[in-house]
Write an enzyme that holds these catalytic residues in place. Structure first.
Site, PDB file in Angstrom:
ATOM      1  N   TYR A  53      27.474 -12.120 -36.287  1.00 17.89           N
ATOM      2  CA  TYR A  53      26.226 -11.877 -37.017  1.00 17.89           C
ATOM      3  C   TYR A  53      24.998 -11.877 -36.107  1.00 17.89           C
ATOM      4  O   TYR A  53      23.932 -11.441 -36.510  1.00 17.89           O
ATOM      5  CB  TYR A  53      26.041 -12.932 -38.102  1.00 17.89           C
ATOM      6  CG  TYR A  53      26.305 -12.379 -39.474  1.00 17.89           C
ATOM      7  CD1 TYR A  53      27.595 -12.066 -39.849  1.00 17.89           C
ATOM      8  CD2 TYR A  53      25.278 -12.159 -40.375  1.00 17.89           C
ATOM      9  CE1 TYR A  53      27.856 -11.540 -41.089  1.00 17.89           C
ATOM     10  CE2 TYR A  53      25.534 -11.638 -41.620  1.00 17.89           C
ATOM     11  CZ  TYR A  53      26.826 -11.328 -41.964  1.00 17.89           C
ATOM     12  OH  TYR A  53      27.083 -10.810 -43.191  1.00 17.89           O
ATOM     13  N   LYS A  71      39.840 -18.372 -38.670  1.00 18.03           N
ATOM     14  CA  LYS A  71      40.879 -17.396 -38.303  1.00 18.03           C
ATOM     15  C   LYS A  71      41.351 -17.740 -36.886  1.00 18.03           C
ATOM     16  O   LYS A  71      41.469 -16.886 -36.004  1.00 18.03           O
ATOM     17  CB  LYS A  71      40.265 -15.994 -38.411  1.00 18.03           C
ATOM     18  CG  LYS A  71      41.227 -14.856 -38.314  1.00 18.03           C
ATOM     19  CD  LYS A  71      42.215 -14.772 -39.462  1.00 18.03           C
ATOM     20  CE  LYS A  71      43.265 -13.723 -39.155  1.00 18.03           C
ATOM     21  NZ  LYS A  71      44.536 -13.903 -39.843  1.00 18.03           N
ATOM     22  N   ASP A 130      30.686 -15.096 -45.228  1.00 16.92           N
ATOM     23  CA  ASP A 130      30.028 -14.007 -45.945  1.00 16.92           C
ATOM     24  C   ASP A 130      30.999 -13.393 -46.952  1.00 16.92           C
ATOM     25  O   ASP A 130      30.691 -13.223 -48.142  1.00 16.92           O
ATOM     26  CB  ASP A 130      29.583 -12.967 -44.914  1.00 16.92           C
ATOM     27  CG  ASP A 130      28.658 -11.921 -45.498  1.00 16.92           C
ATOM     28  OD1 ASP A 130      28.122 -12.153 -46.598  1.00 16.92           O
ATOM     29  OD2 ASP A 130      28.471 -10.877 -44.857  1.00 16.92           O
ATOM     30  N   ASP A 189      42.852 -15.821 -44.189  1.00 24.36           N
ATOM     31  CA  ASP A 189      43.534 -14.889 -45.099  1.00 24.36           C
ATOM     32  C   ASP A 189      44.247 -15.615 -46.237  1.00 24.36           C
ATOM     33  O   ASP A 189      44.135 -15.222 -47.399  1.00 24.36           O
ATOM     34  CB  ASP A 189      44.498 -13.934 -44.356  1.00 24.36           C
ATOM     35  CG  ASP A 189      45.108 -14.525 -43.106  1.00 24.36           C
ATOM     36  OD1 ASP A 189      44.657 -15.610 -42.692  1.00 24.36           O
ATOM     37  OD2 ASP A 189      46.028 -13.921 -42.547  1.00 24.36           O
TER      38      ASP A 189
END
Ligand code: NAP
Length: 408
Positions: free
Chosen positions: A153, A220, A298, A274
């Site tokens: 970001y 992740k 987000d 996930d």
């Protein structure tokens, strides 16, 4: 300092000090911003007047950003606006248009970065009567703490074929022995220990203060080991060094406590991003406070908002140690601008968060109950009306009227 209208919110020893007549800056916002801001301001003023019998009052102070700022000052985000938001500590804003061109990536991202608002806090809780795609939406009660200042970001990226991308690729291939295609676009994902830990510290402290059950570190890290994986490791390390007697990890729960949570502690666990998206749908009651890096957060914020009625029903805030900006989580929905049509609940729920942050809990509760009663009576704006049998569809301003009437 005191103005004719009111006094400033200050901090002493890290504790917020709120006078009876605090000055609170607001940014009305673009598109549907003025419609939802007007409704929100009326509801907040009515609740504060009624609940505190005139003893407390907010002195609203308009500051400019977005299209209104551009028309009046030639700048999308004047420095004076950033200075005022910083100086008055607590503020609230409607959605802002992202200017096309002009060198600004996003006004919202710029505000977060300039004021170092490192935690984006989004509670996701079901309000009875709101249409939801879930079978048991009342099991959804989570608070997301999303890191707000790092990760991809930051916008450090270069287009394919640009001299910067080419130079960087040549360096990486030559010196670090990688094999990136020379025509690749390049983005950089910086994440620091300090940046991750201040966010996770805030999430754990919130969970303890609000008697929540667990904090999940979502990441992740199985693929991005040194950024997202480090986020998880830094989280466990922080829990060990700063919260050892208040937090139990999943591992310790079974090894040391026989699988039974000791009282006065919260569970700290981690989940890969996930599978988290699957589990928040299938087993929402297993999730409580969730701390995550910027980009994952987000996605998760909007996915969770969908479970409880969509972005029109989701509040948000961007918080630093002493500065907080509360905001609607949706955009400017330009096709509905000035139609007095859209749902102001996201901004009203954000104002409730703001009042809680100020310690004005009675007003926060009063508005929350009135909003819930209004929706339970099926008095709703078009977005909820189209999914609710027997609903009475009202305008934005009429929805605010109904909430004001329902104030106990
Ligand atoms: P958007 O403005 O959030 O609107 C997308 C759709 O969401 C709307 O068409 C509407 O759906 C629904 N919606 C949004 N707000 C609603 C409300 N208050 N009540 C009921 N329904 C609502 O997203 P966008 O069209 O992608 O973005 C438009 C502009 O907003 C862009 O310039 C974007 O950069 C900016 N933006 C700003 C923020 C922010 O300031 N925080 C956040 C996101 C986007 P239906 O038409 O299906 O009813």
């Amino acid at each position: 300092m005191s103005t004719n209208e009111g006094d400033r919110i200050t901090y002493t020893g890290g504790m917020i000090q709120v006078p009876d007549h605090p000055v609170i800056p607001f940014i009305e916002g673009d598109g549907i911003g003025p419609d939802i801001w007007r409704a929100t301001q009326r509801v907040v003023d009515a609740a504060v007047r009624k609940i505190y019998a005139g003893q407390r009052r907010i002195a609203w102070k308009e500051v400019l950003a977005g299209e209104k700022a551009y028309h009046e000052t030639g700048q999308w985000l004047p420095q004076a606006t950033l200075d005022t938001l910083r100086e008055y500590k607590v503020s609230i804003k409607g959605p802002l248009t992202t200017p096309i061109g002009g060198g600004i990536r996003s006004l919202n991202v710029t505000i977060r970065q300039e004021l170092d608002l490192y935690a984006c806090v989004r509670p996701v809780r079901y309000i009875a009567g709101v249409p939801s795609p879930m079978r048991e939406p009342d099991k959804v009660d989570m608070v997301i703490f999303r890191e707000n200042t790092e990760d991809i970001y930051l916008g450090i990226e270069w287009p394919s074929g640009s001299p910067e991308a080419t130079q960087l690729i040549e360096f990486i291939n030559r010196e670090l022995h990688k094999h990136i295609s020379v025509d690749a676009a390049i983005g950089i994902k910086p994440m620091t220990k300090a940046g991750s830990q201040r966010l996770i510290r805030r999430a754990i402290q919130y969970a303890l203060d609000h008697h929540r059950r667990s904090v999940t570190l979502m990441h992740k890290g199985n693929i991005m080991k040194f950024t997202e994986g480090a986020f998880r490791d830094w989280g466990y390390e922080l829990a060990q060094t700063e919260f050892a007697d208040r937090v139990v990890t999943e591992d310790a729960l079974y090894k040391e406590f026989n699988g039974k949570m000791p009282p006065d502690r919260i569970l700290l666990k981690d989940r890969i991003a996930d599978i988290t998206f699957q589990q928040v749908l299938l087993r929402p009651s297993e999730f409580d406070v969730i701390a995550c890096p910027n980009l994952n957060g987000d996605f998760l914020s909007d996915a969770l908002a969908a479970q409880v009625g969509g972005v029109g029903m989701a509040p948000g805030s961007n918080i630093a140690d002493e500065v907080a900006v509360f905001e609607a989580t949706h955009g400017t929905a330009p096709k509905y601008a000035n139609l007095d049509k859209v749902n102001p609940s996201s901004l009203i729920l954000s104002a409730i968060m703001m009042l809680e942050h100020m310690g004005w809990n009675e007003a926060a509760e009063g508005i929350g109950q009135a909003l819930e009663a209004t929706i339970a009576n099926k008095i709703v704006t078009y977005d909820l009306a189209r999914q609710t049998a027997g609903a009475r569809e009202v305008k934005t301003s009429e929805f605010a009227d109904a909430i004001i009437q329902a104030l106990a």
